[in-house]
Design a protein around this motif. Structure first.
Motif, PDB file in Angstrom:
ATOM      1  N   ASP A 151      82.889 160.505   2.360  1.00 41.37           N
ATOM      2  CA  ASP A 151      82.678 160.852   2.933  1.00 41.37           C
ATOM      3  C   ASP A 151      81.634 159.869   3.171  1.00 41.37           C
ATOM      4  O   ASP A 151      80.470 159.969   4.137  1.00 41.37           O
ATOM      5  CB  ASP A 151      81.722 162.128   2.924  1.00 41.37           C
ATOM      6  CG  ASP A 151      80.942 161.709   1.804  1.00 41.37           C
ATOM      7  OD1 ASP A 151      80.945 161.020   0.795  1.00 41.37           O
ATOM      8  OD2 ASP A 151      79.535 162.407   0.876  1.00 41.37           O
ATOM      9  N   ARG A 152      81.587 158.327   2.982  1.00 43.35           N
ATOM     10  CA  ARG A 152      80.921 157.162   3.928  1.00 43.35           C
ATOM     11  C   ARG A 152      81.914 155.931   3.774  1.00 43.35           C
ATOM     12  O   ARG A 152      83.247 156.076   3.533  1.00 43.35           O
ATOM     13  CB  ARG A 152      80.288 156.845   1.775  1.00 43.35           C
ATOM     14  CG  ARG A 152      78.961 157.848   2.078  1.00 43.35           C
ATOM     15  CD  ARG A 152      77.873 157.035   0.681  1.00 43.35           C
ATOM     16  NE  ARG A 152      77.256 156.270   1.497  1.00 43.35           N
ATOM     17  CZ  ARG A 152      77.109 155.113   0.540  1.00 43.35           C
ATOM     18  NH1 ARG A 152      77.232 155.287  -0.653  1.00 43.35           N
ATOM     19  NH2 ARG A 152      76.557 153.771   1.439  1.00 43.35           N
ATOM     20  N   LEU A 153      81.408 155.039   4.574  1.00 44.63           N
ATOM     21  CA  LEU A 153      81.641 154.130   5.196  1.00 44.63           C
ATOM     22  C   LEU A 153      80.972 152.656   3.969  1.00 44.63           C
ATOM     23  O   LEU A 153      80.208 152.554   5.118  1.00 44.63           O
ATOM     24  CB  LEU A 153      81.871 153.963   6.609  1.00 44.63           C
ATOM     25  CG  LEU A 153      82.732 154.642   7.608  1.00 44.63           C
ATOM     26  CD1 LEU A 153      83.239 154.973   8.666  1.00 44.63           C
ATOM     27  CD2 LEU A 153      84.415 155.582   6.600  1.00 44.63           C
ATOM     28  N   HIS A 154      81.532 151.805   3.568  1.00 43.47           N
ATOM     29  CA  HIS A 154      81.197 150.894   2.855  1.00 43.47           C
ATOM     30  C   HIS A 154      81.342 149.598   3.537  1.00 43.47           C
ATOM     31  O   HIS A 154      82.254 149.354   3.848  1.00 43.47           O
ATOM     32  CB  HIS A 154      82.330 151.083   1.031  1.00 43.47           C
ATOM     33  CG  HIS A 154      80.979 152.546   0.332  1.00 43.47           C
ATOM     34  ND1 HIS A 154      79.664 152.916  -0.287  1.00 43.47           N
ATOM     35  CD2 HIS A 154      81.756 153.558  -0.090  1.00 43.47           C
ATOM     36  CE1 HIS A 154      80.178 154.130  -0.437  1.00 43.47           C
ATOM     37  NE2 HIS A 154      81.596 154.624  -0.497  1.00 43.47           N
ATOM     38  N   THR A 155      79.984 148.996   3.203  1.00 41.09           N
ATOM     39  CA  THR A 155      79.987 148.013   3.937  1.00 41.09           C
ATOM     40  C   THR A 155      79.288 146.700   2.469  1.00 41.09           C
ATOM     41  O   THR A 155      79.175 146.765   1.922  1.00 41.09           O
ATOM     42  CB  THR A 155      79.062 147.954   4.990  1.00 41.09           C
ATOM     43  OG1 THR A 155      77.779 147.623   4.981  1.00 41.09           O
ATOM     44  CG2 THR A 155      79.325 149.319   6.390  1.00 41.09           C
ATOM     45  N   VAL A 156      80.115 145.439   3.703  1.00 40.17           N
ATOM     46  CA  VAL A 156      79.626 144.255   2.671  1.00 40.17           C
ATOM     47  C   VAL A 156      78.441 143.968   2.324  1.00 40.17           C
ATOM     48  O   VAL A 156      77.835 143.902   1.788  1.00 40.17           O
ATOM     49  CB  VAL A 156      79.807 142.615   3.142  1.00 40.17           C
ATOM     50  CG1 VAL A 156      79.592 141.529   2.339  1.00 40.17           C
ATOM     51  CG2 VAL A 156      81.564 142.725   3.527  1.00 40.17           C
ATOM     52  N   ASP A 157      77.791 144.425   3.284  1.00 40.92           N
ATOM     53  CA  ASP A 157      75.409 144.622   3.562  1.00 40.92           C
ATOM     54  C   ASP A 157      75.354 145.164   1.894  1.00 40.92           C
ATOM     55  O   ASP A 157      74.646 144.694   1.503  1.00 40.92           O
ATOM     56  CB  ASP A 157      75.322 145.728   4.892  1.00 40.92           C
ATOM     57  CG  ASP A 157      75.456 143.564   5.888  1.00 40.92           C
ATOM     58  OD1 ASP A 157      75.875 143.077   5.606  1.00 40.92           O
ATOM     59  OD2 ASP A 157      75.693 144.618   6.956  1.00 40.92           O
ATOM     60  N   GLU A 158      75.911 146.103   1.575  1.00 37.76           N
ATOM     61  CA  GLU A 158      75.437 146.724   0.159  1.00 37.76           C
ATOM     62  C   GLU A 158      75.615 145.867  -0.861  1.00 37.76           C
ATOM     63  O   GLU A 158      75.077 146.785  -2.051  1.00 37.76           O
ATOM     64  CB  GLU A 158      76.518 148.352   0.471  1.00 37.76           C
ATOM     65  CG  GLU A 158      76.473 149.003   1.584  1.00 37.76           C
ATOM     66  CD  GLU A 158      77.279 150.772   1.560  1.00 37.76           C
ATOM     67  OE1 GLU A 158      77.063 151.253   0.500  1.00 37.76           O
ATOM     68  OE2 GLU A 158      77.856 151.107   2.413  1.00 37.76           O
ATOM     69  N   ILE A 159      76.188 145.489  -1.244  1.00 30.94           N
ATOM     70  CA  ILE A 159      76.727 144.591  -2.311  1.00 30.94           C
ATOM     71  C   ILE A 159      76.374 143.817  -2.402  1.00 30.94           C
ATOM     72  O   ILE A 159      76.338 142.228  -2.939  1.00 30.94           O
ATOM     73  CB  ILE A 159      78.223 145.082  -2.735  1.00 30.94           C
ATOM     74  CG1 ILE A 159      79.149 144.219  -1.649  1.00 30.94           C
ATOM     75  CG2 ILE A 159      78.319 146.245  -3.344  1.00 30.94           C
ATOM     76  CD1 ILE A 159      80.475 144.092  -2.231  1.00 30.94           C
ATOM     77  N   ALA A 160      75.973 142.331  -0.651  1.00 33.38           N
ATOM     78  CA  ALA A 160      75.374 141.845  -0.790  1.00 33.38           C
ATOM     79  C   ALA A 160      74.337 140.233  -1.742  1.00 33.38           C
ATOM     80  O   ALA A 160      74.603 139.305  -2.110  1.00 33.38           O
ATOM     81  CB  ALA A 160      75.239 140.495   0.670  1.00 33.38           C
ATOM     82  N   HIS A 161      73.835 141.500  -2.153  1.00 33.41           N
ATOM     83  CA  HIS A 161      72.307 141.179  -2.838  1.00 33.41           C
ATOM     84  C   HIS A 161      72.493 140.760  -4.163  1.00 33.41           C
ATOM     85  O   HIS A 161      71.657 140.535  -4.585  1.00 33.41           O
ATOM     86  CB  HIS A 161      71.828 141.821  -2.318  1.00 33.41           C
ATOM     87  CG  HIS A 161      71.424 143.744  -2.948  1.00 33.41           C
ATOM     88  ND1 HIS A 161      72.080 143.866  -2.667  1.00 33.41           N
ATOM     89  CD2 HIS A 161      71.259 143.769  -4.259  1.00 33.41           C
ATOM     90  CE1 HIS A 161      72.145 144.864  -3.228  1.00 33.41           C
ATOM     91  NE2 HIS A 161      71.868 145.551  -3.998  1.00 33.41           N
ATOM     92  N   VAL A 162      73.872 141.171  -4.846  1.00 32.10           N
ATOM     93  CA  VAL A 162      74.115 141.563  -6.186  1.00 32.10           C
ATOM     94  C   VAL A 162      73.978 140.506  -6.348  1.00 32.10           C
ATOM     95  O   VAL A 162      74.964 139.591  -5.983  1.00 32.10           O
ATOM     96  CB  VAL A 162      75.489 142.190  -6.880  1.00 32.10           C
ATOM     97  CG1 VAL A 162      75.350 142.726  -8.378  1.00 32.10           C
ATOM     98  CG2 VAL A 162      75.256 143.514  -6.093  1.00 32.10           C
ATOM     99  N   PRO A 163      72.747 139.348  -7.690  1.00 37.92           N
ATOM    100  CA  PRO A 163      73.379 138.437  -8.079  1.00 37.92           C
ATOM    101  C   PRO A 163      74.802 138.214  -8.865  1.00 37.92           C
ATOM    102  O   PRO A 163      75.181 139.008  -9.286  1.00 37.92           O
ATOM    103  CB  PRO A 163      71.995 138.798  -9.247  1.00 37.92           C
ATOM    104  CG  PRO A 163      71.295 139.646  -9.618  1.00 37.92           C
ATOM    105  CD  PRO A 163      72.193 141.350  -8.315  1.00 37.92           C
ATOM    106  N   LEU A 164      74.702 137.253  -9.045  1.00 39.60           N
ATOM    107  CA  LEU A 164      76.519 136.687 -10.343  1.00 39.60           C
ATOM    108  C   LEU A 164      75.578 135.974 -10.982  1.00 39.60           C
ATOM    109  O   LEU A 164      74.230 134.909 -11.243  1.00 39.60           O
ATOM    110  CB  LEU A 164      77.232 135.648  -8.953  1.00 39.60           C
ATOM    111  CG  LEU A 164      78.019 136.923  -8.059  1.00 39.60           C
ATOM    112  CD1 LEU A 164      78.803 135.702  -7.716  1.00 39.60           C
ATOM    113  CD2 LEU A 164      78.896 138.007  -8.295  1.00 39.60           C
ATOM    114  N   MET A 165      76.928 135.350 -11.611  1.00 37.59           N
ATOM    115  CA  MET A 165      76.719 134.870 -13.366  1.00 37.59           C
ATOM    116  C   MET A 165      78.558 133.685 -13.521  1.00 37.59           C
ATOM    117  O   MET A 165      79.129 134.253 -12.913  1.00 37.59           O
ATOM    118  CB  MET A 165      75.880 135.717 -14.534  1.00 37.59           C
ATOM    119  CG  MET A 165      75.752 136.407 -14.742  1.00 37.59           C
ATOM    120  SD  MET A 165      73.421 135.755 -14.908  1.00 37.59           S
ATOM    121  CE  MET A 165      74.167 135.319 -16.066  1.00 37.59           C
ATOM    122  N   PRO A 166      78.139 133.002 -14.217  1.00 36.47           N
ATOM    123  CA  PRO A 166      78.520 131.958 -14.343  1.00 36.47           C
ATOM    124  C   PRO A 166      80.310 132.825 -14.901  1.00 36.47           C
ATOM    125  O   PRO A 166      80.080 133.225 -15.393  1.00 36.47           O
ATOM    126  CB  PRO A 166      78.986 130.937 -15.101  1.00 36.47           C
ATOM    127  CG  PRO A 166      77.090 130.703 -14.904  1.00 36.47           C
ATOM    128  CD  PRO A 166      76.675 132.037 -14.637  1.00 36.47           C
TER     129      PRO A 166
END
Length: 220
Positions: A151-166
């Motif tokens: 029931d949902r359409l997920h987009t990149v904007d939802e996860i763009a803020h997630v920080p990354l590590m090496p």
């Protein structure tokens, strides 16, 4: 001057007022590329000015996004230094450029996706997760970002803020059933062989045969 991981290092070059960092690297023969075991640090090119100040620019992000601030004009007396990568992150799945990208402190999933040339289609995301090494071990933890929900359409904007590590690995998939175009293939004793669009639940065999030009004299 250009020093470091370029083909003509420690060489001086004549510049004009419109010479940018990428231009001067080209004049120096370009980045080393795959000639060394360790890739070049294209996201952390250092510019040392004559007055003792310095700045760091991200040529990979400039090439991916066109952000001109990451490719400034050079000044007379500048020293441009290209080093080698220290850390990497990886993008796999439904991206346009899979594989390793240089990591910079503060990078997010959005940064990695921009470097990977974005998601390969306009379809909503079906699944996304980050695999991360536990510090000082070979163990991996999986960090779920998106799991498909009907029931949902997920987009990149939802996860763009997630920080990354090496060494993080991003795995991302898009919905394969998004805006599918139902078709059937016509072959045999019909006038026009090929593929035809249908409306599921509405198109009947006679409708389809009309589109295909009808049967030939040899049809059974």
């Amino acid at each position: 001057y250009v020093t470091g991981a370029v083909f003509q290092s420690e060489s001086a070059h004549v510049i004009s007022p419109v010479t940018r960092v990428s231009d001067i690297i080209d004049l120096a023969g370009g980045f080393h590329g795959g000639l060394t075991k360790q890739p070049t640090a294209r996201r952390s090119v250092k510019i040392l000015h004559e007055d003792g100040t310095f700045e760091e620019v991200d040529i990979s992000m400039f090439l991916s996004t066109g952000d001109i601030e990451q490719n400034p004009y050079v000044r007379m007396g500048d020293v441009i230094h290209v080093g080698f990568r220290i850390h990497q992150v990886f993008a796999y799945g439904s991206v346009n450029a899979e594989g390793a990208q240089e990591y910079r402190a503060g990078d997010t999933v959005g940064d990695l996706l921009r470097l990977a040339q974005g998601v390969e289609s306009s379809a909503p995301l079906a699944h996304a997760e980050v695999w991360r090494f536990v510090a000082g071990t070979d163990s991996i933890v999986v960090i779920p970002l998106i799991h498909e929900e009907s029931d949902r359409l997920h987009t990149v904007d939802e996860i763009a803020h997630v920080p990354l590590m090496p060494k993080d690995m991003l795995f991302i998939r898009t919905r394969s059933d998004w805006q599918q175009k139902p078709t059937v293939h016509a072959h045999g004793a019909i006038l026009y062989v090929g593929r035809y669009r249908i409306v599921e639940g509405q198109t009947r065999i006679l409708d389809f045969l009309d589109e295909a030009g009808g049967l030939t004299d040899q049809a059974n």
